[in-house]
Design a protein around this motif. Structure first.
Motif, PDB file in Angstrom:
ATOM      1  N   ALA A  44       0.848  -1.320   0.047  1.00 43.75           N
ATOM      2  CA  ALA A  44      -0.073   0.069  -0.122  1.00 43.75           C
ATOM      3  C   ALA A  44       1.101   1.236  -0.068  1.00 43.75           C
ATOM      4  O   ALA A  44       0.464   2.226  -0.692  1.00 43.75           O
ATOM      5  N   LEU A  45       1.940   1.158   0.807  1.00 41.21           N
ATOM      6  CA  LEU A  45       2.883   2.324   1.007  1.00 41.21           C
ATOM      7  C   LEU A  45       3.608   2.574  -0.390  1.00 41.21           C
ATOM      8  O   LEU A  45       3.650   3.637  -0.945  1.00 41.21           O
ATOM      9  N   GLN A  46       3.892   1.376  -1.226  1.00 43.99           N
ATOM     10  CA  GLN A  46       4.677   1.625  -2.297  1.00 43.99           C
ATOM     11  C   GLN A  46       3.598   2.411  -3.734  1.00 43.99           C
ATOM     12  O   GLN A  46       4.043   3.082  -4.233  1.00 43.99           O
ATOM     13  N   HIS A  47       2.512   1.811  -3.267  1.00 40.24           N
ATOM     14  CA  HIS A  47       1.375   2.593  -4.328  1.00 40.24           C
ATOM     15  C   HIS A  47       1.417   3.754  -3.972  1.00 40.24           C
ATOM     16  O   HIS A  47       1.032   4.752  -4.990  1.00 40.24           O
ATOM     17  N   LEU A  48       1.134   4.328  -2.544  1.00 37.09           N
ATOM     18  CA  LEU A  48       0.928   5.770  -2.432  1.00 37.09           C
ATOM     19  C   LEU A  48       2.201   6.505  -2.772  1.00 37.09           C
ATOM     20  O   LEU A  48       2.005   7.601  -3.350  1.00 37.09           O
ATOM     21  N   ALA A  49       3.385   5.866  -2.908  1.00 38.22           N
ATOM     22  CA  ALA A  49       4.426   6.721  -3.206  1.00 38.22           C
ATOM     23  C   ALA A  49       4.407   6.975  -4.854  1.00 38.22           C
ATOM     24  O   ALA A  49       4.669   8.008  -5.036  1.00 38.22           O
TER      25      ALA A  49
END
Length: 146
Positions: A136-141
């Protein structure tokens, strides 16, 4: 500019590593938080990582995130399937919301197949264990241009 990401966790997630490891694995919530902070640091994110067993507390944090966060990653746990109030609080947010579930809720009991939160989330990650959080954090980045 640093982005602030709220990573919010609902009921019983404080028992990760102890409760039903055959479903949720052996990692603790502290392990999940450490990994979220590690990945968040890679992208320059400020991570607000929180867990509660009190529904009103989660709603208050969502209201706080509405004013201060650039995105929300939320594992509402059992409230996914029961809480219109959590859904309504999230619906008032304009930032991206990603819903995370450690288990594949669609392979579990029928009542878990429906999530109120999914109707207001930009995306849902389920069934990848605790690896769903860094995903999820990678997608948000990518989405936030971090």
């Amino acid at each position: 500019m640093a982005h602030t990401i709220f990573v919010l966790n609902g009921p019983n997630l404080n028992l990760l590593g102890k409760r039903q490891p055959e479903i949720y694995g052996g990692e603790t919530l502290a392990d999940v938080e450490a990994e979220c902070r590690r990945v968040g640091n890679e992208f320059g994110f400020t991570i607000e990582f929180r867990q509660t067993n009190a529904e009103f507390q989660l709603i208050d944090w969502i209201h706080e995130a509405r004013e201060t966060a650039d995105a929300i990653v939320i594992n509402p746990a059992g409230w996914s399937h029961t809480s219109v109030a959590v859904m309504d609080a999230l619906a008032a947010c304009t930032c991206p919301i990603l819903e995370v579930h450690i288990s594949n809720i669609h392979r579990r009991e029928e009542f878990r197949h429906h999530s109120y939160v999914s109707s207001v989330a930009a995306g849902v990650i389920c069934g990848f264990g605790t690896h769903g959080y860094p995903l999820a954090l990678q997608h948000l980045a990518k989405r936030l241009g971090a």
